[in-house]
Design a protein around this motif. Structure first.
Motif, short mmCIF file in Angstrom:
data_model
loop_
_atom_site.label_atom_id
_atom_site.label_comp_id
_atom_site.label_asym_id
_atom_site.label_seq_id
_atom_site.Cartn_x
_atom_site.Cartn_y
_atom_site.Cartn_z
N VAL A 73 -6.88 61.89 -0.30
CA VAL A 73 -6.42 62.32 -1.62
C VAL A 73 -4.91 62.26 -1.74
O VAL A 73 -4.37 61.77 -2.73
N LEU A 74 -4.19 62.76 -0.73
CA LEU A 74 -2.73 62.76 -0.79
C LEU A 74 -2.14 61.36 -0.75
O LEU A 74 -1.07 61.12 -1.31
N ASN A 75 -2.84 60.42 -0.12
CA ASN A 75 -2.37 59.03 -0.10
C ASN A 75 -2.79 58.29 -1.36
O ASN A 75 -1.96 57.73 -2.08
N GLU A 76 -4.07 58.29 -1.64
CA GLU A 76 -4.61 57.51 -2.76
C GLU A 76 -4.03 57.96 -4.10
O GLU A 76 -3.73 57.14 -4.95
N TYR A 77 -3.89 59.25 -4.28
CA TYR A 77 -3.43 59.79 -5.56
C TYR A 77 -2.02 60.37 -5.46
O TYR A 77 -1.70 61.35 -6.12
N SER A 78 -1.19 59.74 -4.64
CA SER A 78 0.21 60.16 -4.54
C SER A 78 0.93 59.81 -5.84
O SER A 78 0.49 58.95 -6.62
N ILE A 79 2.04 60.48 -6.07
CA ILE A 79 2.84 60.20 -7.27
C ILE A 79 3.25 58.74 -7.28
O ILE A 79 3.19 58.08 -8.32
N GLU A 80 3.64 58.20 -6.13
CA GLU A 80 4.07 56.79 -6.08
C GLU A 80 2.92 55.84 -6.42
O GLU A 80 3.10 54.88 -7.17
N ASN A 81 1.72 56.08 -5.89
CA ASN A 81 0.58 55.20 -6.21
C ASN A 81 0.19 55.30 -7.68
O ASN A 81 -0.15 54.29 -8.30
N VAL A 82 0.23 56.50 -8.23
CA VAL A 82 -0.09 56.66 -9.66
C VAL A 82 0.96 55.95 -10.50
O VAL A 82 0.64 55.27 -11.47
N ARG A 83 2.22 56.08 -10.13
CA ARG A 83 3.31 55.39 -10.84
C ARG A 83 3.06 53.88 -10.81
O ARG A 83 3.20 53.19 -11.84
N LYS A 84 2.71 53.33 -9.65
CA LYS A 84 2.44 51.89 -9.54
C LYS A 84 1.30 51.47 -10.47
O LYS A 84 1.36 50.42 -11.09
N SER A 85 0.27 52.30 -10.55
CA SER A 85 -0.86 51.97 -11.43
C SER A 85 -0.44 51.96 -12.90
O SER A 85 -0.84 51.09 -13.66
N ILE A 86 0.39 52.92 -13.29
CA ILE A 86 0.86 52.97 -14.67
C ILE A 86 1.68 51.73 -15.00
O ILE A 86 1.59 51.17 -16.09
#
Length: 105
Positions: A41-54
């Motif tokens: 959860v902390l890796n997959e849904y990190s702020i950086e990964n969410v930012r990349k998806s956006i």
């Protein structure tokens, strides 16, 4: 006012990351949390990964809000490559998360 749906913005990144983490934990770890869950959860849904998806031009993230509070999201992969080689790249809803208290609304 009811639930409104809009495209995610960079300003949504923290709320979206927390929503994704919370829904994942409540869905897949209802009996408790172990280190493997936390790591995922902390890796997959990190702020950086969410930012990349956006920011990904081949991904659209829709946010559901109720009274300006984030209550759900959908991630759509615009050029999903199917395992079936006969199907051309097509959109796919890859994630659909809704807070438990808002399900059914």
């Amino acid at each position: 006012m009811g639930v409104l749906i809009r495209e995610a913005k960079l300003d949504d990144v923290k709320n979206l990351a927390v929503l994704l983490q919370q829904v994942w934990i409540s869905t897949y770890a209802p009996d408790g949390i172990k280190v493997e869950f936390s790591n995922y959860v902390l890796n997959e849904y990190s702020i950086e990964n969410v930012r990349k998806s956006i920011l990904d031009r081949y991904t659209k993230i829709l946010i559901a809000t109720n009274a300006e509070l984030v209550v759900g999201c959908a991630e759509i992969k615009l050029k999903f490559i199917s395992p079936d080689k006969e199907i051309e790249p097509c959109p796919e809803i890859s994630t659909l998360y809704v807070l438990e208290g808002m399900q059914g609304n």
